[in-house]
Write a protein that holds these residues in place. Structure first.
Motif, PDB file in Angstrom:
ATOM      1  N   SER A   1      14.843   8.213  -9.017  1.00 29.86           N
ATOM      2  CA  SER A   1      15.157   7.024 -10.107  1.00 29.86           C
ATOM      3  C   SER A   1      13.971   6.114 -10.451  1.00 29.86           C
ATOM      4  N   THR A   2      13.462   5.549  -9.310  1.00 26.64           N
ATOM      5  CA  THR A   2      12.356   4.540  -9.508  1.00 26.64           C
ATOM      6  C   THR A   2      11.048   5.206  -9.888  1.00 26.64           C
ATOM      7  N   PHE A   3      10.536   6.351  -9.262  1.00 24.28           N
ATOM      8  CA  PHE A   3       9.208   6.859  -9.360  1.00 24.28           C
ATOM      9  C   PHE A   3       9.168   7.732 -10.418  1.00 24.28           C
ATOM     10  N   LEU A   4      10.237   8.739 -10.405  1.00 19.38           N
ATOM     11  CA  LEU A   4      10.268   9.859 -11.473  1.00 19.38           C
ATOM     12  C   LEU A   4      10.883   9.624 -12.843  1.00 19.38           C
ATOM     13  N   GLY A   5      11.619   8.482 -12.835  1.00 21.01           N
ATOM     14  CA  GLY A   5      12.222   8.246 -14.080  1.00 21.01           C
ATOM     15  C   GLY A   5      13.503   8.922 -14.236  1.00 21.01           C
ATOM     16  N   ILE A   6      14.000   9.588 -13.343  1.00 21.80           N
ATOM     17  CA  ILE A   6      15.200  10.492 -13.593  1.00 21.80           C
ATOM     18  C   ILE A   6      16.586   9.669 -13.286  1.00 21.80           C
TER      19      ILE A   6
ATOM     20  N   TYR B   1      11.872  -2.564 -11.700  1.00 20.84           N
ATOM     21  CA  TYR B   1      11.893  -0.881 -11.454  1.00 20.84           C
ATOM     22  C   TYR B   1      13.255  -0.431 -11.518  1.00 20.84           C
ATOM     23  N   ALA B   2      13.602   0.582 -11.657  1.00 19.29           N
ATOM     24  CA  ALA B   2      14.922   1.242 -11.920  1.00 19.29           C
ATOM     25  C   ALA B   2      15.487   1.304 -10.556  1.00 19.29           C
ATOM     26  N   THR B   3      16.734   1.003 -10.630  1.00 19.67           N
ATOM     27  CA  THR B   3      17.668   1.090  -9.381  1.00 19.67           C
ATOM     28  C   THR B   3      18.472   2.397  -9.465  1.00 19.67           C
ATOM     29  N   CYS B   4      19.728   2.211  -9.354  1.00 23.03           N
ATOM     30  CA  CYS B   4      20.704   3.111  -9.239  1.00 23.03           C
ATOM     31  C   CYS B   4      20.760   3.931 -10.671  1.00 23.03           C
TER      32      CYS B   4
ATOM     33  N   ASP C   1      25.148  18.536  12.906  1.00 23.49           N
ATOM     34  CA  ASP C   1      26.780  18.650  13.229  1.00 23.49           C
ATOM     35  C   ASP C   1      27.376  19.322  12.141  1.00 23.49           C
ATOM     36  N   GLY C   2      27.031  20.417  11.807  1.00 27.43           N
ATOM     37  CA  GLY C   2      27.757  21.156  10.628  1.00 27.43           C
ATOM     38  C   GLY C   2      27.438  20.811   9.318  1.00 27.43           C
ATOM     39  N   LEU C   3      26.536  20.149   9.206  1.00 27.97           N
ATOM     40  CA  LEU C   3      26.118  19.722   7.673  1.00 27.97           C
ATOM     41  C   LEU C   3      24.756  20.181   7.635  1.00 27.97           C
ATOM     42  N   LEU C   4      24.523  20.761   6.485  1.00 30.27           N
ATOM     43  CA  LEU C   4      23.151  21.331   6.118  1.00 30.27           C
ATOM     44  C   LEU C   4      22.893  20.598   4.804  1.00 30.27           C
ATOM     45  N   PHE C   5      21.630  20.116   4.901  1.00 32.31           N
ATOM     46  CA  PHE C   5      21.062  19.414   3.617  1.00 32.31           C
ATOM     47  C   PHE C   5      19.914  19.998   3.383  1.00 32.31           C
ATOM     48  N   ASP C   6      19.757  20.545   2.139  1.00 37.66           N
ATOM     49  CA  ASP C   6      18.895  21.394   1.554  1.00 37.66           C
ATOM     50  C   ASP C   6      18.241  20.568   0.269  1.00 37.66           C
ATOM     51  N   PHE C   7      17.005  20.128   0.605  1.00 32.94           N
ATOM     52  CA  PHE C   7      16.515  19.398  -0.790  1.00 32.94           C
ATOM     53  C   PHE C   7      15.367  19.949  -1.016  1.00 32.94           C
ATOM     54  N   SER C   8      15.314  21.336  -0.870  1.00 35.46           N
ATOM     55  CA  SER C   8      13.937  22.120  -1.233  1.00 35.46           C
ATOM     56  C   SER C   8      13.872  22.228  -2.589  1.00 35.46           C
ATOM     57  N   LYS C   9      15.008  22.093  -3.546  1.00 38.88           N
ATOM     58  CA  LYS C   9      14.797  22.015  -5.076  1.00 38.88           C
ATOM     59  C   LYS C   9      14.565  20.540  -5.503  1.00 38.88           C
ATOM     60  N   GLN C  10      14.140  20.015  -4.783  1.00 34.53           N
ATOM     61  CA  GLN C  10      13.622  18.497  -5.281  1.00 34.53           C
ATOM     62  C   GLN C  10      12.240  18.521  -5.658  1.00 34.53           C
ATOM     63  N   ARG C  11      11.956  17.829  -6.764  1.00 34.80           N
ATOM     64  CA  ARG C  11      10.452  17.662  -7.133  1.00 34.80           C
ATOM     65  C   ARG C  11       9.664  16.672  -6.314  1.00 34.80           C
TER      66      ARG C  11
ATOM     67  N   ARG D   1       0.944  -1.147   0.142  1.00 31.07           N
ATOM     68  CA  ARG D   1       0.099  -0.086  -0.080  1.00 31.07           C
ATOM     69  C   ARG D   1       0.733   1.308  -0.004  1.00 31.07           C
ATOM     70  N   GLU D   2       2.114   1.347   1.006  1.00 25.34           N
ATOM     71  CA  GLU D   2       2.912   2.332   0.907  1.00 25.34           C
ATOM     72  C   GLU D   2       3.629   2.485  -0.363  1.00 25.34           C
ATOM     73  N   TRP D   3       3.960   1.592  -1.249  1.00 23.34           N
ATOM     74  CA  TRP D   3       4.630   1.896  -2.486  1.00 23.34           C
ATOM     75  C   TRP D   3       3.605   2.540  -3.498  1.00 23.34           C
ATOM     76  N   GLN D   4       2.426   1.878  -3.460  1.00 26.48           N
ATOM     77  CA  GLN D   4       1.355   2.472  -4.320  1.00 26.48           C
ATOM     78  C   GLN D   4       1.050   3.980  -3.840  1.00 26.48           C
ATOM     79  N   ALA D   5       1.182   4.299  -2.654  1.00 20.18           N
ATOM     80  CA  ALA D   5       0.933   5.511  -2.156  1.00 20.18           C
ATOM     81  C   ALA D   5       1.846   6.557  -2.675  1.00 20.18           C
ATOM     82  N   VAL D   6       3.095   6.098  -2.921  1.00 21.16           N
ATOM     83  CA  VAL D   6       4.075   6.859  -3.618  1.00 21.16           C
ATOM     84  C   VAL D   6       3.912   6.985  -5.167  1.00 21.16           C
ATOM     85  N   ALA D   7       3.585   5.748  -5.543  1.00 17.08           N
ATOM     86  CA  ALA D   7       3.553   5.660  -7.077  1.00 17.08           C
ATOM     87  C   ALA D   7       2.490   6.730  -7.529  1.00 17.08           C
TER      88      ALA D   7
END
Ligand code: F6P
Length: 556
Positions: A343-348, A388-391, A60-70, A10-16
């Motif tokens: 990769s898997t869901f958006l096909g990038i 499904y697509a992997t790496c 701890d000194g790392l900033l991860f900004d993923f606000s430009k992801q789709r 169900r969770e995979w489908q919810a993402v898909a």
């Protein structure tokens, strides 16, 4: 659970179901028009600040900004639910506790044990592995200090001026990356020592070096987990042959000028490397995860043992974060989920690694092995094909240089590509005239980094034809204060765990690499043909023709 069953979750489908929406949606519409982003008090600005709050994490000194992801917070929540459904927390626990997560080779993948503090304990198959890890570090430390103190002498009694590391893949790329990236941290006692790297089977790198080195003052480190990789052993043989032009006795050469690092001590011994010159590690360390072991000797020679331990400490801090942080705030978890989403869901299926710091020039190469050798798989943990697509295909370069090379494709090509922008926000501390000019250059680098991710995201549809920018290329930005051994340790461990997270969602084993074996066997058979010990009668016509040209020794 089979991978087929996984896609029925169900969770995979919810993402898909959300993927088609985000395949259509443009990031420009997510953020509002570019002018909205910079305006204050508008809807756009409010939307922007909600989005950055939801899609940025620090640790701890790392900033991860993923606000430009789709994606948005809703998709992220569904990905987190999918991770739970795939039992990611249990998978993390299994990895870190030494369970046999590498099923096809029936062993643990315990690179994290290599960075455990001496006071910890990790019992695997009834044995605490921590004392052995620290005994190996002690041996490294002893070798490093003897070389730095010029007590390690060559056959003629001269001190060592040059160390040549001979290895390939995981026995080369990690030490090569770290010594290049962190050269400025060399302590005074290491500054007189040059460390070189040789990997290619054709001998080019070695041949170039031999013209500049002296046998009497050169020490070779032969690094190979299996101690049977032809690339490495053929370079080692050439090195020994070169030494023999000055020093006739092979045993004396190996005693004074060779160190072996391997998980196969019996093979090092059979090769003639004395026990005292051997650094051993264990089968449960994967090659591409091995820079933390004795394979890191060149790093310790360059940075000193204290610097090497800082690298380990940074990685260990990230391991602790990976083990303890809730999934929604866990950096490697988020990065792994994003890779699966793209990769898997958006096909990038393209992933560019773009450090805006030339010290990290080798980081993209390092990650191509780490990610593609780990997750470039099309069967699941049980060996069943997956559908499904992997790496994705990874590549990269220093970002500012790549702008003048392949960014054209990122901006106007036909392929969607996800990008990782990576940069330190502080760089130079010189206080002379060159110092302020260099600081200006660092600012330029950062400005380019931000500008590129912005243009890739928004594009420009006000222009037409050759001047049209599609945009909508997703990216993440990883910022950290300054590059140090500790920080690099964190950064590498971050990607290691990201790879594991993605593999858990994909239900594949990231710790084997069966795909490289067939090529090795066929290369060996082809060599037998080339030296006239076998016929190529049953070879395909294409290869036979190429073999003929090589045998004739001339083209055209
Ligand atoms: O051919 C692939 C590979 O096995 C990598 O996984 C590994 O890092 C590299 O070759 C070198 O192997 P070794 O350290 O055993 O020489």
């Amino acid at each position: 659970m089979s991978s087929k069953a996984r896609t029925h979750l169900r969770e995979w489908q919810a993402v898909a179901v959300q993927a088609p929406i985000w395949q259509q949606r443009h990031l420009r519409d997510v953020w509002g028009a570019p002018s909205d982003v910079s305006a204050s008090g508008t809807d756009g600005a409010q939307r922007a600040s909600t989005r950055t709050a939801e899609l940025t994490r620090t640790h701890d000194g790392l900033l991860f900004d993923f606000s430009k992801q789709r994606l948005d917070a809703a998709v992220l929540n569904d990905l987190l639910a999918l991770a739970e459904a795939c039992e990611l927390p249990r998978a993390i626990e299994r990895l870190l506790s030494g369970a046999r997560v590498n099923q096809s080779e029936d062993r643990a993948a315990l690179h994290t044990a290599l960075r455990l503090p001496v006071t910890s304990q990790l019992v695997v198959d009834g044995d605490d592995v921590v004392p052995a890890v620290h005994a190996s570090l002690a041996r490294m430390s002893d070798i490093v200090s003897r070389i730095h103190a010029q007590q390690w002498r060559g056959v003629t009694g001269e001190a060592i001026s040059d160390v040549v590391s001979i290895g390939v893949g995981g026995s080369d790329l990690g030490p090569y990356l770290a010594t290049q990236a962190l050269a400025e941290f060399a302590p005074p006692e290491a500054r007189g020592l040059s460390v070189h790297f040789v990997s290619s089977i054709d001998g080019t790198q070695l041949a170039d070096l031999l013209d500049h080195l002296r046998p009497e003052t050169t020490l070779f480190v032969v690094a190979s987990k299996s101690f049977s990789t032809i690339d490495t052993l053929s370079n080692a043989e050439t090195a020994i042959a070169w030494m023999r032009s000055r020093i006739a006795d092979r045993a004396r050469i190996l005693r004074h000028h060779f160190i072996g690092v391997s998980a196969k001590p019996e093979k090092m011994t059979a090769y003639g490397i004395p026990e005292a010159n051997q650094i051993r590690f264990w089968d449960w360390v994967g090659g591409r995860f091995s820079l933390w072991s004795g394979i890191g000797l060149p790093i310790a020679l360059k940075l000193g043992m204290a610097g090497f331990k800082q690298l380990l400490a940074g990685a260990h801090a990230l391991d602790t974060h990976f083990a303890q942080a809730p999934l929604a705030h866990n950096l490697p978890v988020l990065m792994g989920l994003l890779q699966v989403w793209n990769s898997t869901f958006l096909g990038i299926n393209g992933q560019a690694i773009l450090p805006y710091d030339a010290r990290l020039k080798l980081f993209p190469s390092y990650l191509t092995q780490l990610e593609m050798e780990s997750n470039g798989k099309s069967v699941d943990r049980l060996g069943t094909p997956i559908d499904y697509a992997t790496c994705p295909i990874l590549w990269g370069e220093v970002g500012s240089n790549a702008q003048h090379a392949f960014y054209q494709l990122l901006h106007q090509g036909t392929q969607p590509v996800a990008c990782d922008f990576i940069a330190p926000i502080r760089r130079y501390s010189r206080d002379d005239d060159a110092g302020s000019s260099l600081q200006h250059q660092q600012q330029l680098a950062l400005a380019n980094c931000l500008a590129q991710s912005r243009v890739l995201m928004l594009g420009d549809d006000t222009r037409q034809g050759h001047h049209y920018y599609r945009g909508n290329q997703p990216s993440s930005t990883l910022l950290f204060d300054a590059l140090t051994p500790y920080r690099l340790g964190q950064l590498i461990a971050l990607y290691e765990h990201k790879v594991y997270v993605a593999s858990v969602l994909w239900n594949i084993n990231p710790f084997d690499q069966w795909g490289v074996e067939l090529g090795k066997q066929i290369a060996s058979a082809t060599h037998t043909v080339m030296v006239g010990r076998a016929q190529a009668d049953d070879y395909d016509g294409s290869t036979q023709q190429l073999l003929r040209v090589i045998a004739e020794g001339r083209v055209g």
